[in-house]
Design an enzyme around this catalytic site. Structure first.
Site, PDB file in Angstrom:
ATOM      1  N   SER A   1      23.828 -49.199  21.764  1.00 23.65           N
ATOM      2  CA  SER A   1      24.787 -47.877  20.819  1.00 23.65           C
ATOM      3  C   SER A   1      26.129 -48.569  21.055  1.00 23.65           C
ATOM      4  CB  SER A   1      24.792 -47.206  21.997  1.00 23.65           C
ATOM      5  OG  SER A   1      24.292 -45.758  21.024  1.00 23.65           O
ATOM      6  N   LYS A   3      28.722 -48.870  18.960  1.00 24.98           N
ATOM      7  CA  LYS A   3      29.838 -48.210  18.874  1.00 24.98           C
ATOM      8  C   LYS A   3      31.061 -48.791  19.477  1.00 24.98           C
ATOM      9  CE  LYS A   3      26.683 -44.278  19.322  1.00 24.98           C
ATOM     10  NZ  LYS A   3      26.272 -44.775  19.403  1.00 24.98           N
ATOM     11  N   SER A  60      28.509 -41.017  23.413  1.00 24.78           N
ATOM     12  CA  SER A  60      27.463 -41.384  22.470  1.00 24.78           C
ATOM     13  C   SER A  60      27.050 -40.880  21.567  1.00 24.78           C
ATOM     14  CB  SER A  60      26.093 -42.348  23.148  1.00 24.78           C
ATOM     15  OG  SER A  60      25.818 -43.627  22.577  1.00 24.78           O
TER      16      SER A  60
END
Length: 461
Positions: free
Chosen positions: A113, A116, A299
């Protein structure tokens, strides 16, 4: 008799007041020497409180930390066996881009993640921080028909309450009921109380799952099939993901129209809205900067995919998973941080993604720069150690407790993968960016603790 009793009560009260005044006067005039000296109250022991100050303080010109000391401490921490055999990291001076620590920083690692961070930079630089995304209702191709048009807005809530497991992430304005009410009002004003409803989710094209997504992601609830029209993150009331979020959203919208006094035909099918169709109603998302902050703090995988597609659209590329990597490459090239990034989605769920620590650290440095205020919400959206988002339950161990409130970083977690990329100020007020990544992790809890320890070392340098 009653008057006499009242008079006695009044007289008694008056005598009592006179006695109190005389007694007080006597004490003041005759017993002054017996009054004990006031005892000084002990000064309360202050509770240490350390805060990071402004997210992007106008500092940055403090002395750099001792490179040798930082390298020694981080090298030892990076050697923790819990991180496995594929570990890399870097610490940069955010102002000059000079590496302060380099541990195989050019190695491409599965980012999870922390992808991102790349998505945030891309959408802020292309779509812009103040843009908003709209979901609309327009006239259909025939009389008495309307089309619900998805604009790639974030997964907006349509039901009164989200599933318990997701209430935190779906909290916000209930835009679907508002859109239904506005649509019903417009229809009634046009003397229409019965319509045929269809929906248009064509803004996003191509496959609804990305290369490198595991087949378990949707059933287990990690993400919904990507769609330009979605409610409640594509979740049913029981928390399971809808196989077709757009159809489920249109069906729910039809029910809301009925509650607002509009009869809706039984069949709700997909249709393409005409580009020039008359708009009846719309709802808009919050500004992009707020969506970016939310995506990073919590997230949010679904929001990340929606934002990545918006960047591809703005760049004039296919509105698909194939268009996203090209959009990312263009933006990073324009900002001078193109190297070391290979992505196949916006959320980081793809196991095919590869990013170097150097790339993440440079992206964070660009986002923190005073030359790019439009990118600053990337920094303000990073979770705060021990307090917000995906870091709220971390930094409680002895090795990382000192970093609580000082470290701001995006986490990354997949099977065998743990990553952390963020910022911290040194004790002298110098802003540093860092990225620590491992993708052969055998013991995730201990690996997470090791990453937090390294970030804490940066914040204490």
């Amino acid at each position: 008799m009653v008057r006499r009793e009242r008079w006695m009560v009044v007289a008694t009260l008056a005598l009592l007041q006179i006695f109190v005044v005389l007694a007080g006067t006597y004490l003041i005039t005759h017993d002054a020497d017996r009054t004990p000296a006031p005892v000084a109250s002990p000064k309360p022991t202050p509770i240490p409180l350390v805060t990071a100050g402004p997210v992007l303080a106008a500092a940055g010109d403090g002395a750099l930390p001792a490179k040798g000391t930082l390298t020694t401490r981080l090298t030892a921490a990076m050697g923790d066996p819990a991180l496995g055999g594929s570990v890399a990291g870097i610490v940069l001076d955010a102002v000059t881009g000079t590496p302060i620590f380099d541990g195989r920083s050019g190695t491409a690692i599965t980012p999870a993640s922390t992808t991102k961070v790349v998505t945030a930079l891309t959408v802020l630089a292309t779509v812009g921080p103040d843009a908003r995304l709209a979901t609309r209702v327009v006239r259909g191709s025939s009389a008495g028909s309307i089309v619900l048009v998805g604009g790639g807005d974030r997964p907006w809530p349509a039901r009164g309450r989200a599933p318990p497991s997701r209430r935190r992430s779906t909290r916000g304005p209930r835009r679907s009921p508002r859109l239904a009410a506005s649509t019903a009002k417009a229809l009634k004003a046009a003397k229409l109380t019965s319509v045929d409803l269809s929906y248009d989710a064509s803004l996003f094209g191509g496959p609804r799952t990305a290369p490198g997504w595991k087949p378990t992601y949707i059933p287990e609830g990690s993400v919904a099939p990507v769609s330009a029209l979605m409610m409640d993150e594509g979740r049913a009331a029981n928390g399971a993901r809808y196989p077709d979020p757009a159809q489920a959203t249109a069906d729910a919208f039809a029910m809301l129209l009925r509650k607002n006094g509009i009869k809706v035909g039984k069949g709700v099918d997909s249709a393409k809205a005409a580009p020039t169709a008359q708009e009846l109603a719309r709802v808009e998302s919050g500004p992009i900067y707020a969506l970016v902050e939310r995506m990073l703090t919590h997230s949010d995988n679904d929001l990340a995919e929606a934002l990545a597609r918006q960047a591809a659209i703005k760049e004039g590329l296919p509105h698909t998973f194939q268009g996203v990597p090209t959009a990312v490459g263009r933006v990073l090239t324009r900002l001078g941080v193109a190297g070391g990034v290979e992505v196949h989605d916006g959320s980081g769920l793809s196991t095919k993604n590869r990013i170097t620590p150097t790339a993440l650290a440079h992206i964070l440095a660009v986002a923190s720069s005073s030359a790019h205020p439009e990118l600053h919400s990337l920094i303000s959206g990073l979770p705060v150690a021990h307090f917000t988002g995906t870091l709220h339950n971390r930094y409680g161990k002895s090795d990382s407790r000192a970093g609580a409130g000082l470290v701001r970083a995006k986490t990354g977690t997949l099977n065998g993968v743990n990553t952390l990329a963020g910022i911290a100020y040194t004790s002298e007020g110098r802003l540093l960016t860092f990225a620590f990544m491992a993708d052969q992790v055998a013991n995730p809890p201990e690996a997470i603790a090791a990453l937090d320890k390294m970030a804490t070392i940066v914040s204490q340098s």
